[in-house]
Design a protein around this motif. Sequence first.
Motif, PDB file in Angstrom:
ATOM      1  N   GLY A 219       4.983   5.832 -21.098  1.00  0.00           N
ATOM      2  CA  GLY A 219       3.560   5.460 -20.035  1.00  0.00           C
ATOM      3  C   GLY A 219       3.041   4.722 -18.910  1.00  0.00           C
ATOM      4  N   ARG A 220       4.246   4.548 -18.553  1.00  0.00           N
ATOM      5  CA  ARG A 220       4.087   3.976 -16.626  1.00  0.00           C
ATOM      6  C   ARG A 220       3.414   4.194 -15.587  1.00  0.00           C
ATOM      7  NH1 ARG A 220       9.807   1.145 -15.331  1.00  0.00           N
ATOM      8  NH2 ARG A 220       8.015  -0.111 -13.727  1.00  0.00           N
ATOM      9  N   ARG A 221       2.767   3.646 -14.990  1.00  0.00           N
ATOM     10  CA  ARG A 221       1.589   4.266 -14.011  1.00  0.00           C
ATOM     11  C   ARG A 221       2.661   4.553 -12.894  1.00  0.00           C
ATOM     12  NH1 ARG A 221      -1.799  -0.893 -12.738  1.00  0.00           N
ATOM     13  NH2 ARG A 221      -2.013   0.120 -10.974  1.00  0.00           N
ATOM     14  N   ARG A 222       2.999   5.433 -12.234  1.00  0.00           N
ATOM     15  CA  ARG A 222       2.812   5.956 -11.495  1.00  0.00           C
ATOM     16  C   ARG A 222       2.254   6.570 -10.316  1.00  0.00           C
ATOM     17  NH1 ARG A 222       5.179  11.927 -13.288  1.00  0.00           N
ATOM     18  NH2 ARG A 222       2.370  12.153 -14.044  1.00  0.00           N
ATOM     19  N   GLN A 223       2.960   5.231  -9.202  1.00  0.00           N
ATOM     20  CA  GLN A 223       2.122   5.244  -7.661  1.00  0.00           C
ATOM     21  C   GLN A 223       3.190   5.298  -6.657  1.00  0.00           C
ATOM     22  OE1 GLN A 223       1.578   1.052  -8.112  1.00  0.00           O
ATOM     23  NE2 GLN A 223      -0.522   1.244  -9.433  1.00  0.00           N
ATOM     24  N   LYS A 224       2.300   6.032  -5.707  1.00  0.00           N
ATOM     25  CA  LYS A 224       3.196   6.304  -4.011  1.00  0.00           C
ATOM     26  C   LYS A 224       1.827   4.724  -3.295  1.00  0.00           C
ATOM     27  CE  LYS A 224       5.034   8.702  -1.239  1.00  0.00           C
ATOM     28  NZ  LYS A 224       6.296   9.519  -1.068  1.00  0.00           N
TER      29      LYS A 224
ATOM     30  N   PHE B 232       1.643  -0.289   7.959  1.00  0.00           N
ATOM     31  CA  PHE B 232       0.246   0.070   9.660  1.00  0.00           C
ATOM     32  C   PHE B 232      -0.826  -1.271   9.831  1.00  0.00           C
ATOM     33  CE2 PHE B 232      -0.072   2.805   5.880  1.00  0.00           C
ATOM     34  CZ  PHE B 232       0.991   4.469   6.663  1.00  0.00           C
ATOM     35  N   GLU B 233      -0.332  -1.051  11.309  1.00  0.00           N
ATOM     36  CA  GLU B 233      -1.365  -2.304  12.261  1.00  0.00           C
ATOM     37  C   GLU B 233      -2.894  -1.952  11.947  1.00  0.00           C
ATOM     38  OE1 GLU B 233      -0.297  -2.408  16.394  1.00  0.00           O
ATOM     39  OE2 GLU B 233       1.639  -1.554  16.139  1.00  0.00           O
ATOM     40  N   THR B 234      -3.374  -0.752  11.816  1.00  0.00           N
ATOM     41  CA  THR B 234      -4.981  -0.667  11.523  1.00  0.00           C
ATOM     42  C   THR B 234      -5.560  -0.536  10.495  1.00  0.00           C
ATOM     43  OG1 THR B 234      -5.772   1.249  12.660  1.00  0.00           O
ATOM     44  CG2 THR B 234      -5.320  -0.980  14.075  1.00  0.00           C
ATOM     45  N   LYS B 235      -6.244  -0.965   9.857  1.00  0.00           N
ATOM     46  CA  LYS B 235      -6.976  -0.151   8.670  1.00  0.00           C
ATOM     47  C   LYS B 235      -7.119   1.625   9.286  1.00  0.00           C
ATOM     48  CE  LYS B 235     -10.784   0.205   5.304  1.00  0.00           C
ATOM     49  NZ  LYS B 235     -12.226  -0.028   5.204  1.00  0.00           N
ATOM     50  N   VAL B 236      -8.035   1.836   9.967  1.00  0.00           N
ATOM     51  CA  VAL B 236      -8.234   3.713  10.391  1.00  0.00           C
ATOM     52  C   VAL B 236      -6.528   3.866  10.169  1.00  0.00           C
ATOM     53  CG1 VAL B 236      -8.232   5.071  12.413  1.00  0.00           C
ATOM     54  CG2 VAL B 236      -9.821   2.725  12.247  1.00  0.00           C
ATOM     55  N   GLU B 237      -5.467   3.529  10.682  1.00  0.00           N
ATOM     56  CA  GLU B 237      -4.027   3.943  10.766  1.00  0.00           C
ATOM     57  C   GLU B 237      -3.829   4.501   9.887  1.00  0.00           C
ATOM     58  OE1 GLU B 237       0.290   3.790  12.702  1.00  0.00           O
ATOM     59  OE2 GLU B 237      -0.985   1.978  12.980  1.00  0.00           O
ATOM     60  N   ALA B 238      -3.910   3.983   9.022  1.00  0.00           N
ATOM     61  CA  ALA B 238      -3.188   3.354   7.306  1.00  0.00           C
ATOM     62  C   ALA B 238      -3.735   4.726   6.662  1.00  0.00           C
ATOM     63  CB  ALA B 238      -3.522   2.725   6.438  1.00  0.00           C
ATOM     64  N   GLU B 239      -5.141   5.331   6.895  1.00  0.00           N
ATOM     65  CA  GLU B 239      -6.394   6.159   6.563  1.00  0.00           C
ATOM     66  C   GLU B 239      -6.478   7.471   6.575  1.00  0.00           C
ATOM     67  OE1 GLU B 239     -10.596   4.490   7.750  1.00  0.00           O
ATOM     68  OE2 GLU B 239     -10.875   3.087   5.185  1.00  0.00           O
ATOM     69  N   ARG B 240      -5.656   7.796   8.398  1.00  0.00           N
ATOM     70  CA  ARG B 240      -5.255   8.720   8.464  1.00  0.00           C
ATOM     71  C   ARG B 240      -4.047   8.812   7.991  1.00  0.00           C
ATOM     72  NH1 ARG B 240      -5.834   6.870  15.026  1.00  0.00           N
ATOM     73  NH2 ARG B 240      -8.328   7.102  14.860  1.00  0.00           N
ATOM     74  N   ARG B 241      -2.876   8.396   7.639  1.00  0.00           N
ATOM     75  CA  ARG B 241      -1.760   9.267   7.019  1.00  0.00           C
ATOM     76  C   ARG B 241      -2.239   9.392   5.762  1.00  0.00           C
ATOM     77  NH1 ARG B 241       2.837   7.779   9.838  1.00  0.00           N
ATOM     78  NH2 ARG B 241       3.952   8.897   7.913  1.00  0.00           N
ATOM     79  N   LEU B 242      -3.358   8.442   4.771  1.00  0.00           N
ATOM     80  CA  LEU B 242      -3.078   8.670   3.659  1.00  0.00           C
ATOM     81  C   LEU B 242      -3.537  10.703   2.742  1.00  0.00           C
ATOM     82  CD1 LEU B 242      -3.604   7.327   0.853  1.00  0.00           C
ATOM     83  CD2 LEU B 242      -6.300   7.135   1.447  1.00  0.00           C
TER      84      LEU B 242
ATOM     85  N   CYS C 190      -0.567  11.484   2.250  1.00  0.00           N
ATOM     86  CA  CYS C 190       1.097  11.473   1.146  1.00  0.00           C
ATOM     87  C   CYS C 190       0.432  12.342  -0.095  1.00  0.00           C
ATOM     88  CB  CYS C 190      -0.130  10.135   0.356  1.00  0.00           C
ATOM     89  SG  CYS C 190       0.532   9.006  -0.898  1.00  0.00           S
ATOM     90  N   PHE C 191      -1.091  12.645   0.429  1.00  0.00           N
ATOM     91  CA  PHE C 191      -2.062  13.266  -1.160  1.00  0.00           C
ATOM     92  C   PHE C 191      -1.307  14.811  -1.102  1.00  0.00           C
ATOM     93  CE2 PHE C 191      -5.584  11.203  -1.218  1.00  0.00           C
ATOM     94  CZ  PHE C 191      -5.353  10.332  -2.242  1.00  0.00           C
ATOM     95  N   THR C 192      -1.310  15.417   0.394  1.00  0.00           N
ATOM     96  CA  THR C 192       0.216  16.292   0.850  1.00  0.00           C
ATOM     97  C   THR C 192       0.941  16.114   0.131  1.00  0.00           C
ATOM     98  OG1 THR C 192      -1.499  17.289   2.408  1.00  0.00           O
ATOM     99  CG2 THR C 192       0.900  18.230   2.068  1.00  0.00           C
ATOM    100  N   SER C 193       2.492  15.160  -0.232  1.00  0.00           N
ATOM    101  CA  SER C 193       3.816  15.563  -0.728  1.00  0.00           C
ATOM    102  C   SER C 193       3.053  15.657  -1.950  1.00  0.00           C
ATOM    103  CB  SER C 193       4.123  14.257   0.617  1.00  0.00           C
ATOM    104  OG  SER C 193       3.319  12.516  -0.488  1.00  0.00           O
ATOM    105  N   LEU C 194       2.621  14.310  -2.476  1.00  0.00           N
ATOM    106  CA  LEU C 194       2.188  14.675  -3.978  1.00  0.00           C
ATOM    107  C   LEU C 194       1.741  16.064  -4.722  1.00  0.00           C
ATOM    108  CD1 LEU C 194       0.100  10.590  -5.013  1.00  0.00           C
ATOM    109  CD2 LEU C 194       2.607  11.678  -4.823  1.00  0.00           C
TER     110      LEU C 194
END
Length: 56
Positions: free
Chosen positions: A17-22, A27-37, A40-44
Amino acid sequence: MDSWCYVVEFGRHPETGRRRQKSKSGFETKVEAERRLPKCFTSLIRIHILNRQKRI
């Protein structure tokens, strides 16, 4: 030094019942983090498909 991160929650573990998180940080910028997201979805999705195939 400020940095950005993302956290993706992909449900709860069926037995514990524990939450699973990745998450990924550093990341230096918000845009960079959003580009890599999408990566992450593909690997999950791949992990989920492989786990389902193992159960069959």
